[in-house]
Design a protein around this motif. Structure first.
Motif, PDB file in Angstrom:
ATOM      1  N   SER A   1       0.575   7.192  -1.185  1.00  0.00           N
ATOM      2  CA  SER A   1      -0.444   7.925  -1.938  1.00  0.00           C
ATOM      3  C   SER A   1      -1.824   7.300  -1.815  1.00  0.00           C
ATOM      4  N   GLY A   2      -1.864   6.046  -1.314  1.00  0.00           N
ATOM      5  CA  GLY A   2      -3.133   5.327  -1.226  1.00  0.00           C
ATOM      6  C   GLY A   2      -3.312   4.309  -2.329  1.00  0.00           C
ATOM      7  N   ASN A   3      -2.487   4.373  -3.381  1.00  0.00           N
ATOM      8  CA  ASN A   3      -2.548   3.393  -4.466  1.00  0.00           C
ATOM      9  C   ASN A   3      -1.968   2.056  -4.017  1.00  0.00           C
TER      10      ASN A   3
ATOM     11  N   LYS B   1       0.864  -1.173   0.000  1.00  0.00           N
ATOM     12  CA  LYS B   1       0.000   0.000   0.000  1.00  0.00           C
ATOM     13  C   LYS B   1       0.905   1.229   0.000  1.00  0.00           C
TER      14      LYS B   1
END
Length: 228
Positions: free
Chosen positions: A74-76, A71
């Motif tokens: 950036s959250g991607n 993970k």
């Protein structure tokens, strides 16, 4: 007939929206190139992902596969799936996470030269034997590779910079503390000696520094040279 046409239009619109969402996801998924080098006994894979936490990185291996998921800050989601070109001892797989990369250490089953990491790029000819007695544990790269980043050197340079910056901060902190607690006369001495010597001398004796200009003082074993 109108209802049928309306339903067809809705289906087409929903399909277009789904395609747009899928395209958006693909566009925001980061493309991160992994790299690898090897010794006679190991293959070491580096993934330049910064500021990762180890608990958010998952590495799984079998004798012929490698799967990495993470993970990103950036959250991607990051994912790497590789069918390995040659077998490994998957029970010994190790990985570390630093501020600059993920490093995965695979243990070869055979002391052979891996010309590629991925089985789909595996050459037809049999791999060369890597002899420990002649190569030692010196790292090696595939012959098709023109350049590989020396991550150990990069981290050593960063650690050096951090140490030097810390020493500079510590010196400034000491100066600030001394200056804060000093008398007005001592402060004058500190300011005069430090500014006139170019930061090489710090005196707290006003009787001494008030009599003449404070000259530059080079560290032991060094000398200052003036250039035109």
């Amino acid at each position: 007939m109108a209802d049928v046409t309306s339903e067809v239009q809705k289906t087409a619109e929903n399909g277009a929206q789904t395609q747009n969402v899928a395209a958006s996801v693909i566009a925001t998924t980061p493309k991160i190139k992994h790299d690898f080098y090897q010794t006679p006994t190991n293959v070491i894979i580096t993934i330049p992902l910064k500021n990762m936490r180890k608990e958010e990185v998952h590495v799984q291996t079998s004798e012929k596969t490698l799967n990495v998921s993470a993970k990103l800050p950036s959250g991607n989601d990051y994912s790497l799936e590789v069918n390995l070109a040659y077998p490994i001892d998957d029970k010994r797989t190790e990985f570390t996470v630093t501020a600059f990369k993920i490093e995965i250490k695979l243990f070869k089953k055979d002391a052979i030269q891996w010309m590629t990491l991925d089985a789909k790029n595996k050459p037809q000819q049999p791999p060369a034997i890597m002899n420990k007695s002649t190569t030692g544990e010196k790292t090696s790269y595939p012959s098709s590779s023109l350049y590989r980043k020396d991550w150990n050197k990069v981290e050593a340079e960063i650690a050096k910079d951090e140490k030097e910056n810390k020493e500079e901060v510590d010196a400034n902190s000491i100066f600030s503390q001394l200056y804060k607690d000093a008398s007005d006369e001592t402060k004058r001495a500190m300011n005069k000696s430090y500014s006139e010597s170019g930061g090489t001398v710090l005196s707290m004796d006003w009787n001494e520094v008030s009599k003449k200009k404070v000259e530059l003082q080079a560290p032991d074993g060094m000398e200052f040279k003036k250039y035109d």
